[in-house]
Scaffold this motif. Structure first.
Motif, PDB file in Angstrom:
ATOM      1  N   GLN A   1      43.313  45.509  34.701  1.00 44.04           N
ATOM      2  CA  GLN A   1      44.613  46.133  34.952  1.00 44.04           C
ATOM      3  C   GLN A   1      45.013  46.003  36.414  1.00 44.04           C
ATOM      4  O   GLN A   1      46.164  45.672  36.729  1.00 44.04           O
ATOM      5  CB  GLN A   1      44.547  47.609  34.545  1.00 44.04           C
ATOM      6  CG  GLN A   1      45.862  48.351  34.721  1.00 44.04           C
ATOM      7  CD  GLN A   1      45.752  49.806  34.298  1.00 44.04           C
ATOM      8  OE1 GLN A   1      44.674  50.272  33.937  1.00 44.04           O
ATOM      9  NE2 GLN A   1      46.878  50.522  34.325  1.00 44.04           N
ATOM     10  N   VAL A   2      44.084  46.237  37.354  1.00 45.66           N
ATOM     11  CA  VAL A   2      44.406  46.120  38.772  1.00 45.66           C
ATOM     12  C   VAL A   2      44.656  44.660  39.144  1.00 45.66           C
ATOM     13  O   VAL A   2      45.537  44.357  39.966  1.00 45.66           O
ATOM     14  CB  VAL A   2      43.262  46.724  39.619  1.00 45.66           C
ATOM     15  CG1 VAL A   2      43.527  46.504  41.098  1.00 45.66           C
ATOM     16  CG2 VAL A   2      43.116  48.209  39.320  1.00 45.66           C
ATOM     17  N   HIS A   3      43.936  43.744  38.524  1.00 50.21           N
ATOM     18  CA  HIS A   3      44.158  42.325  38.815  1.00 50.21           C
ATOM     19  C   HIS A   3      45.545  41.879  38.378  1.00 50.21           C
ATOM     20  O   HIS A   3      46.213  41.082  39.075  1.00 50.21           O
ATOM     21  CB  HIS A   3      43.077  41.484  38.133  1.00 50.21           C
ATOM     22  CG  HIS A   3      43.141  40.032  38.469  1.00 50.21           C
ATOM     23  ND1 HIS A   3      43.881  39.137  37.734  1.00 50.21           N
ATOM     24  CD2 HIS A   3      42.568  39.312  39.486  1.00 50.21           C
ATOM     25  CE1 HIS A   3      43.753  37.925  38.251  1.00 50.21           C
ATOM     26  NE2 HIS A   3      42.956  38.000  39.326  1.00 50.21           N
ATOM     27  N   GLU A   4      46.001  42.388  37.244  1.00 49.68           N
ATOM     28  CA  GLU A   4      47.340  42.028  36.788  1.00 49.68           C
ATOM     29  C   GLU A   4      48.408  42.592  37.734  1.00 49.68           C
ATOM     30  O   GLU A   4      49.467  42.004  37.895  1.00 49.68           O
ATOM     31  CB  GLU A   4      47.557  42.555  35.375  1.00 49.68           C
ATOM     32  CG  GLU A   4      46.729  41.821  34.325  1.00 49.68           C
ATOM     33  CD  GLU A   4      46.880  42.437  32.940  1.00 49.68           C
ATOM     34  OE1 GLU A   4      47.466  43.560  32.858  1.00 49.68           O
ATOM     35  OE2 GLU A   4      46.401  41.835  31.958  1.00 49.68           O
ATOM     36  N   ARG A   5      48.101  43.723  38.367  1.00 52.39           N
ATOM     37  CA  ARG A   5      49.073  44.326  39.293  1.00 52.39           C
ATOM     38  C   ARG A   5      49.041  43.677  40.668  1.00 52.39           C
ATOM     39  O   ARG A   5      50.084  43.357  41.248  1.00 52.39           O
ATOM     40  CB  ARG A   5      48.777  45.819  39.410  1.00 52.39           C
ATOM     41  CG  ARG A   5      49.757  46.588  40.277  1.00 52.39           C
ATOM     42  CD  ARG A   5      49.194  47.964  40.600  1.00 52.39           C
ATOM     43  NE  ARG A   5      48.016  47.852  41.479  1.00 52.39           N
ATOM     44  CZ  ARG A   5      47.208  48.881  41.747  1.00 52.39           C
ATOM     45  NH1 ARG A   5      47.420  50.068  41.200  1.00 52.39           N
ATOM     46  NH2 ARG A   5      46.181  48.696  42.552  1.00 52.39           N
ATOM     47  N   ASP A   6      47.815  43.471  41.241  1.00 51.44           N
ATOM     48  CA  ASP A   6      47.697  42.991  42.620  1.00 51.44           C
ATOM     49  C   ASP A   6      47.485  41.486  42.712  1.00 51.44           C
ATOM     50  O   ASP A   6      47.800  40.886  43.751  1.00 51.44           O
ATOM     51  CB  ASP A   6      46.540  43.695  43.328  1.00 51.44           C
ATOM     52  CG  ASP A   6      46.748  45.205  43.408  1.00 51.44           C
ATOM     53  OD1 ASP A   6      47.902  45.645  43.243  1.00 51.44           O
ATOM     54  OD2 ASP A   6      45.758  45.928  43.633  1.00 51.44           O
TER      55      ASP A   6
END
Length: 850
Positions: free
Chosen positions: A672-677
């Protein structure tokens, strides 16, 4: 003659066999009970005597704990050699009634072992009458639990002690020579026959063998302990009879009670032997009184050696014959003395030793129990025309020998694969040599020095062997050492054999490693001890829980699915001397997850190990790259399918990726964080400026376990960081100086160039016009710093330049592109890099950005 009315303190062992300990406890308890004090039961005293060092550690009884100082004091006195009677008699007043000791209940009924006498004519039974109605009779108090009865061996030993005391009081010859340890060993080894007892007794005491056998006969094999205890009821001691012919009064025996054996009448002293001509090799019935007193004559005879060999009852002694002339009679006077290494036995005259035998033979047998660490034997030779004349002549010390006491009460037990040996030794024993001899049929069981264990330890009470191979049979041999006048003497060996059992070892470190093609996998585990084999089972679902709690019969796990169908049949091979492996095991094509369970097998017993759940390996990250910023580093990559997170591990370039990933992860990012950042950020700590290895590993989670995918390793070359700023040479001056400060040590800093752009901040070394630096050597376009810039240290360079004719923006760049490690230059605030159109007003030098 010196009488021994109490225990010979030298007979006390140094280990846990209660000898003087039990005697002193029994004497003390009787004295305390007579004073109305509560004391432990007799059976409990036996248990306490067997653990003198820590008997109180496992008890919660208030009476026992209150008596602890007294009991420990009595044990200490016995260890110092004080006879039990003296230890009790001279007990300090403070220990006779310690605080907290309760009084014994006055209304306590008679012990169960002493039943009430039946009604008789002299004492009619009390029955209810009209004058004493039953309803008015007081209710009987609830009887307390019966006191435990001492064991049979303790009762026999007590009876023998009382018998010996009576014989000594009656003046029976030889009774005082019987030691406590002799009586105890007769009971311990169940030697009850008259002939066997006679062998174990010294000198004139041999004539009392029948009396001792009679005491044993009172305690038949089928006699109940309760009946024996009833016989041992306290009896008033009768006064010593002056005339042996007088009979002691016979006590009246209540009905239903086993009568106690009548006291043994005193045995009269043996008559002096008639001086008949001895037969060749005969044993003479003589005592020390039949020989002349020794007056220390001078002699040039050097004593020879007594040969000691073990036999069924003890040891056999033999020596060379005296070179007698024709017609001479030789009487060999064999004496002995006991002692220890600290106090070696000594016989300075024949009368000082215990007379073992007077004989005309050159060999005898000594069946007595050993009572000290070493026993000294000496043969004194009397020569004359007949026995009487020989006994009247001065003797010569003819032969000397020593017998070292072997260990006693040797036992072997197994505890968790360790072999524990226990024994007792006499005081003065220096050490005990221990040998572990394999009984594999390869050779005789010899005490090879290579088989000696526990070297350098005294081993006086036993040993612990934690290195014995399981599944093998060993002979453990113990040899006692005694130091006599600087010479080490060894005892005869005592030995026992034992089979070291195989304890099934569950496999708890099963390691699963997937093959490169992701269709096969390998297994590794620690090889269990010899005598055990390993089977590996594979299941598509989790096997039944709880099977790994203990060893089980094989049939139990077969019913739970551990069948031949689920068994992995690939061969097991040795990876190294301590680990085993399977390689190339096929991964079932339609399985996403496998439960792999090892089972240790020995015979029909099995032990289930730790189940490992394994999934197909996750694919590696795609196109990984490290993006460098001055204060930030990012790792960008394509997200691997099936991964829940990606972990980043940082380590030295000298380590393998597996070793780097064995550490704690430096950073982690979820999907989830990879998709955001779009990237993983290393924070709060940056990668090391000198370079390192970065490993990116996709992970998934199953049943609380972390499943790792393939490792991707990146080499980070490092980054050196440098700050710069300008300061006026003097207040209000247009000439400024270049200042530098490194965040880390920089060896041989790269050349620096100053670039001016009138329209905007220069973006690269060629984005503007170069500004010359002035120095004592002249003007140059590049600023070079020789040596090293120390981390954190501000350096005022020699390079200056004039800003009076400059307009626009200034910026410093590093121009050496051949360095393996890049240098990042941190600019000061923008206001210090801009030169306005007009001449600047005097201002202080800008502060270095922090």
């Amino acid at each position: 003659m010196h009488r021994i009315s109490e225990r010979d303190s030298s007979s006390e062992m140094t280990s846990g066999v209660p000898d003087g300990n039990l005697d002193v406890l029994l004497r003390w308890s009787r004295t305390a009970a007579d004073q109305g004090l509560a004391v432990p039961a007799s059976a409990r005293l036996v248990e306490i005597s067997r653990s003198p060092a820590n008997w109180w550690a496992t008890t919660t009884d208030r009476v026992e704990l209150a008596w602890r100082p007294t009991v420990d004091h009595l044990f200490h006195q016995v260890r110092l050699g004080v006879v039990p009677a003296a230890a009790v008699e001279f007990l300090p007043d403070a220990l006779r009634t310690p605080p907290g000791v309760p009084r014994a209940p006055v209304t306590a009924p008679v012990r169960a072992a002493r039943p009430e006498p039946a009604p008789g004519p002299e004492r009619p039974a009390e029955t209810p009458t009209r004058e004493t109605p039953t309803a008015e009779l007081p209710a009987d108090p609830e009887p307390p639990a019966p006191e435990p009865v001492p064991d049979r061996a303790t009762l026999i030993f007590q009876a023998l002690i009382e018998w010996r005391s009576a014989q000594i009081a009656a003046g029976v010859d030889g009774a005082e020579a019987i030691k406590d340890i002799t009586l105890r060993n007769l009971v311990k080894y169940n030697q009850t026959g008259e002939d066997v007892i006679r062998v174990k007794l010294p000198g004139q005491a041999k004539g009392l063998a029948s009396d001792i056998a009679a005491v044993f006969a009172r305690f038949g094999e089928n006699t109940r302990v309760q009946d024996v205890a009833a016989r041992q009821a306290p009896v008033q001691k009768a006064p010593v009879q002056k005339t042996p012919a007088q009979e002691a009064p016979v006590p009246v025996t209540p009905a239903g009670q086993i009568p106690a054996a009548p006291p043994t009448p005193p045995v009269p002293a043996p008559k002096a032997p008639e001086r008949a001509a001895p037969q060749p090799g005969a044993t003479l019935n003589l005592t020390h009184a039949d020989f002349c007193d020794y007056d220390y004559p001078e002699t040039d005879v050097e004593p020879g050696r007594i040969t000691l060999t073990p036999d069924a009852d003890g040891v056999a002694l033999s020596w060379d014959p005296w070179p007698a002339a024709h017609g001479e009679v030789v009487v060999y006077r064999v004496v002995s003395a006991d002692g220890s290494g600290a106090t070696p036995p000594s016989i300075y005259r024949p009368e000082a030793g215990e007379l073992l035998a007077a004989t005309t033979a050159t060999s005898i047998a000594d069946g007595r129990f050993l009572s000290s660490a070493v026993r000294l034997f000496e043969v004194w030779c009397h020569v004359g025309p007949d026995v009487a004349s020989a006994c009247a002549r001065q003797p010569v010390r003819w032969a000397v020998g020593h017998e070292v006491s072997p260990v006693d009460s040797m036992t072997l037990t197994e505890d968790g694969g360790r072999i524990i040996g226990r024994w007792t030794v006499f005081p003065g024993t220096r050490a005990v040599q221990v040998f572990r001899i394999p009984l594999d049929g390869a050779g005789p069981a010899t005490g090879n020095p290579r088989n000696q264990i526990c070297v350098g330890q005294p081993n006086l009470t036993g040993f612990v062997d934690a290195d014995a191979a399981r599944g093998r049979r060993f002979l453990y041999r113990a040899v006692a050492e005694v130091d006599l006048a600087g010479t080490v003497r060894l005892s005869r060996p005592r030995q026992l054999e034992i089979l070291v059992p195989v304890e099934l070892t569950p496999i708890a470190d099963l390691h699963v490693e997937m093959g490169e093609d992701r269709s096969t996998f390998g297994l590794q585990w620690t090889t269990p001890d010899s005598g055990q084999s390993v089977r590996i089972y594979r299941f598509p679902a989790e096997p039944t829980a709880g099977l790994d709690s203990e060893d089980r019969d094989e049939s139990v796990i077969v019913a739970e699915g551990f069948t031949d169908e689920n068994l992995i049949k690939d061969p097991i091979v040795a990876l190294d001397p301590v680990r085993s492996q399977m390689i190339g095991v096929i991964w079932p094509p339609n399985w996403e997850r496998a439960y792999i369970t090892p089972v240790t097998v020995s015979g029909d017993r099995v032990r289930v190990g730790t189940t490992r759940v394994h999934t197909r390996p996750l694919a590696a990250v795609v196109e990984p790259r490290i993006i460098e910023r001055y204060h930030t580093q990012l790792a960008t990559f394509g997200w691997p399918a099936g991964a829940a997170a990606v972990q980043a591990f940082v380590g030295s370039m000298s380590l393998s990726p597996e070793q780097v990933c064995a550490q704690h992860p430096a950073a982690e990012i979820t999907k989830q964080v990879h998709e955001r950042d779009g990237a993983l950020t290393f924070r709060p700590r940056l990668l090391h400026w000198s370079g390192c290895q970065v490993c990116l590993v996709p992970v998934a989670y199953s049943r609380g376990e972390t499943i790792r995918g393939e490792i991707t390793s990146l080499a980070y070359p490092g980054l050196e960081r440098l700050r710069y700023w300008f300061e006026a040479v003097a207040p209000g001056s247009y000439r400024v100086r270049l200042f530098l400060q490194a965040e880390n040590d920089i060896q041989d800093p790269p050349p620096l160039v100053l670039v001016r752009n009138e329209a905007r901040l220069p973006l690269e070394p060629h984005d503007g016009q170069p500004v010359l630096f002035d120095s004592a050597a002249g003007s140059v376009p590049h600023c070079r710093i020789d040596g090293m810039l120390k981390a954190g240290r501000a350096v005022a360079t020699e390079w200056t330049f004039d800003t009076s004719r400059l307009r626009g923006y200034l910026r410093v760049f590093a121009t050496d592109t051949r360095r393996t490690r890049a240098v990042a230059i941190f600019d000061p605030p923008m206001r210090y890099l801009f030169i306005p159109d007009r001449a600047p007003e005097p201002r202080p030098a800008p502060e270095m950005p922090r």
